[in-house]
Enzyme design. Structure first.
Site, PDB file in Angstrom:
ATOM      1  N   GLU A  58      42.579  42.512  35.385  1.00 32.31           N
ATOM      2  CA  GLU A  58      41.580  43.012  36.325  1.00 32.31           C
ATOM      3  C   GLU A  58      41.039  44.351  35.822  1.00 32.31           C
ATOM      4  O   GLU A  58      41.619  45.411  36.118  1.00 32.31           O
ATOM      5  CB  GLU A  58      42.203  43.205  37.714  1.00 32.31           C
ATOM      6  CG  GLU A  58      42.667  41.922  38.357  1.00 32.31           C
ATOM      7  CD  GLU A  58      42.584  41.992  39.885  1.00 32.31           C
ATOM      8  OE1 GLU A  58      42.050  41.054  40.466  1.00 32.31           O
ATOM      9  OE2 GLU A  58      43.032  42.988  40.478  1.00 32.31           O
ATOM     10  N   GLU A 112      44.654  49.122  42.643  1.00 28.90           N
ATOM     11  CA  GLU A 112      44.538  49.985  43.829  1.00 28.90           C
ATOM     12  C   GLU A 112      45.887  50.615  44.168  1.00 28.90           C
ATOM     13  O   GLU A 112      45.954  51.755  44.633  1.00 28.90           O
ATOM     14  CB  GLU A 112      43.958  49.176  45.004  1.00 28.90           C
ATOM     15  CG  GLU A 112      42.471  48.899  44.772  1.00 28.90           C
ATOM     16  CD  GLU A 112      41.950  47.603  45.352  1.00 28.90           C
ATOM     17  OE1 GLU A 112      42.606  47.013  46.226  1.00 28.90           O
ATOM     18  OE2 GLU A 112      40.844  47.175  44.924  1.00 28.90           O
ATOM     19  N   LYS A 145      43.281  41.960  50.562  1.00 26.52           N
ATOM     20  CA  LYS A 145      43.374  43.419  50.687  1.00 26.52           C
ATOM     21  C   LYS A 145      43.524  43.799  52.169  1.00 26.52           C
ATOM     22  O   LYS A 145      44.095  43.027  52.938  1.00 26.52           O
ATOM     23  CB  LYS A 145      42.166  44.087  50.015  1.00 26.52           C
ATOM     24  CG  LYS A 145      41.998  43.589  48.560  1.00 26.52           C
ATOM     25  CD  LYS A 145      41.016  44.367  47.751  1.00 26.52           C
ATOM     26  CE  LYS A 145      40.947  43.759  46.348  1.00 26.52           C
ATOM     27  NZ  LYS A 145      40.059  44.499  45.462  1.00 26.52           N
ATOM     28  N   HIS A 204      48.762  45.999  41.288  1.00 27.17           N
ATOM     29  CA  HIS A 204      47.306  45.987  41.475  1.00 27.17           C
ATOM     30  C   HIS A 204      46.763  47.394  41.196  1.00 27.17           C
ATOM     31  O   HIS A 204      47.404  48.391  41.533  1.00 27.17           O
ATOM     32  CB  HIS A 204      46.963  45.551  42.902  1.00 27.17           C
ATOM     33  CG  HIS A 204      45.508  45.239  43.062  1.00 27.17           C
ATOM     34  ND1 HIS A 204      44.561  46.220  43.217  1.00 27.17           N
ATOM     35  CD2 HIS A 204      44.832  44.058  43.028  1.00 27.17           C
ATOM     36  CE1 HIS A 204      43.368  45.650  43.288  1.00 27.17           C
ATOM     37  NE2 HIS A 204      43.501  44.340  43.176  1.00 27.17           N
ATOM     38  N   GLY A 236      35.328  44.974  42.822  1.00 32.75           N
ATOM     39  CA  GLY A 236      34.511  45.355  43.971  1.00 32.75           C
ATOM     40  C   GLY A 236      33.202  46.029  43.603  1.00 32.75           C
ATOM     41  O   GLY A 236      32.548  46.627  44.449  1.00 32.75           O
ATOM     42  N   ASN A 296      43.053  37.629  47.184  1.00 30.93           N
ATOM     43  CA  ASN A 296      43.662  38.873  47.629  1.00 30.93           C
ATOM     44  C   ASN A 296      42.777  39.442  48.745  1.00 30.93           C
ATOM     45  O   ASN A 296      41.710  39.967  48.476  1.00 30.93           O
ATOM     46  CB  ASN A 296      43.751  39.846  46.440  1.00 30.93           C
ATOM     47  CG  ASN A 296      44.255  41.224  46.842  1.00 30.93           C
ATOM     48  OD1 ASN A 296      44.660  41.431  47.988  1.00 30.93           O
ATOM     49  ND2 ASN A 296      44.228  42.153  45.906  1.00 30.93           N
ATOM     50  N   SER A 325      35.125  40.988  40.675  1.00 29.49           N
ATOM     51  CA  SER A 325      33.790  40.488  41.035  1.00 29.49           C
ATOM     52  C   SER A 325      33.566  39.029  40.646  1.00 29.49           C
ATOM     53  O   SER A 325      32.457  38.654  40.257  1.00 29.49           O
ATOM     54  CB  SER A 325      32.707  41.398  40.454  1.00 29.49           C
ATOM     55  OG  SER A 325      32.818  42.704  41.006  1.00 29.49           O
TER      56      SER A 325
HETATM   57  P1  13P Z   1      36.826  41.728  43.833  1.00 25.53           P
HETATM   58  O1  13P Z   1      36.843  40.231  43.604  1.00 25.53           O
HETATM   59  O2  13P Z   1      36.374  42.104  45.208  1.00 25.53           O
HETATM   60  O3  13P Z   1      36.120  42.452  42.743  1.00 25.53           O
HETATM   61  O4  13P Z   1      38.364  42.201  43.762  1.00 25.53           O
HETATM   62  C1  13P Z   1      39.142  41.803  42.701  1.00 25.53           C
HETATM   63  C2  13P Z   1      40.550  42.160  43.007  1.00 25.53           C
HETATM   64  O5  13P Z   1      40.903  43.320  43.040  1.00 25.53           O
HETATM   65  C3  13P Z   1      41.489  41.074  43.301  1.00 25.53           C
HETATM   66  O6  13P Z   1      42.795  41.524  43.300  1.00 25.53           O
END
Ligand code: 13P
Length: 255
Positions: free
Chosen positions: A171, A101, A15, A99, A177, A13, A216
């Site tokens: 997740e 976010e 982003k 997601h 992150g 992803n 992560s």
């Molecule tokens: P990270 O791998 O940067 O923690 O992000 C995970 C994520 O949100 C994948 O959709």
């Protein structure tokens, strides 16, 4: 990962990072790494505007493309939105829905996520349904309740049969992150919960459902997470923006 019923899947992803030139370089590195020719299925989810270019560049590499989000509606006056049919049109096989976010920053409700899941399914896209608890919810011992609420919202709108062509990604919000990963045991516990809930409706579908871990994941911790019996691959954020790192994660999923 244990079941021969489930081909491991690693999805990147991206982003809202990078630009057109960086996307092209990243894809060049990924193709050169041979990530798409290992035992794990590999998909990248670039920003919408780069999907077509990335899809063309990936042709023949064995690596697929997916969207990061989708509109719940079919078509119409929906400024700024992208329909499931449009994602299919540019070659997507997958789409991320729900997601954290999107849920947190754009107030997407469980109901909206369920409608997006249904829209994706109607068009033959494989939804990657994200579920996950916040740190506060984990500390309040509400992880189980939150995960089941998010999952049940989708199950109440879409027939269990749609899960035969769906992926669930666990997740934990506190791991995204942050550099803080769920331990393999913590991930396994929630993955088993998810598979169990699906299994209450259909044991065969549950046995073949791929449940990914995200939060992560890096080359250094991927193998121990993927070794868990109910972890069938990963949804990778930051580490999917580095070709070598992402290729190592894909290799770990194929072992
Ligand atoms: P990270 O791998 O940067 O923690 O992000 C995970 C994520 O949100 C994948 O959709």
């Amino acid at each position: 990962m244990n079941s021969s019923l489930r081909k491991p899947l690693v999805a990147g992803n991206w982003k809202m990072f990078g630009n057109r030139a960086e996307a092209a370089r990243l894809v060049e590195g990924l193709v050169a790494s041979g990530a798409g020719s290992g035992p794990a299925e590999v998909v990248v989810c670039p920003p919408f505007v780069y999907l077509a270019d990335v899809g063309r560049q990936l042709q023949g590499s064995g690596i697929g493309i997916g969207g990061q989000d989708v509109c719940a509606e079919e078509t119409g006056a929906q400024t700024g939105e992208v329909a499931a049919s449009m994602l299919v049109d540019v070659g997507c096989r997958y789409v991320i829905v729900g997601h954290s976010e999107r849920r947190a920053l754009y107030s997407e409700s469980d109901d909206l996520v369920a409608r997006k899941f249904a829209a994706a399914s109607r068009h033959g896209l494989v939804p990657i349904l994200c579920v996950g608890e916040s740190l506060q919810e984990r500390e309040d011992d509400a992880t189980r309740t939150v995960i089941l609420r998010q999952l049940d919202a989708v199950l109440s709108m879409s027939d269990i049969g749609t899960f035969a062509r769906a992926v669930v990604a666990y997740e934990p919000v506190w791991a995204i992150g942050t550099g803080r990963t769920a331990s393999p045991a913590q991930a396994q516990e929630v993955h088993a919960l998810i598979r169990g809930r699906i299994g209450e409706k259909d044991a065969t579908i549950a046995a073949s459902l791929r449940v990914l871990y995200g939060g992560s994941v890096k080359a250094v911790n991927a193998a121990e997470l993927f070794a868990m019996p109910d972890v069938d691959g990963g949804l990778i954020g930051g580490a999917s923006l580095k070709a070598d790192e992402f290729a190592s994660i894909c290799a770990a999923a194929g072992r």
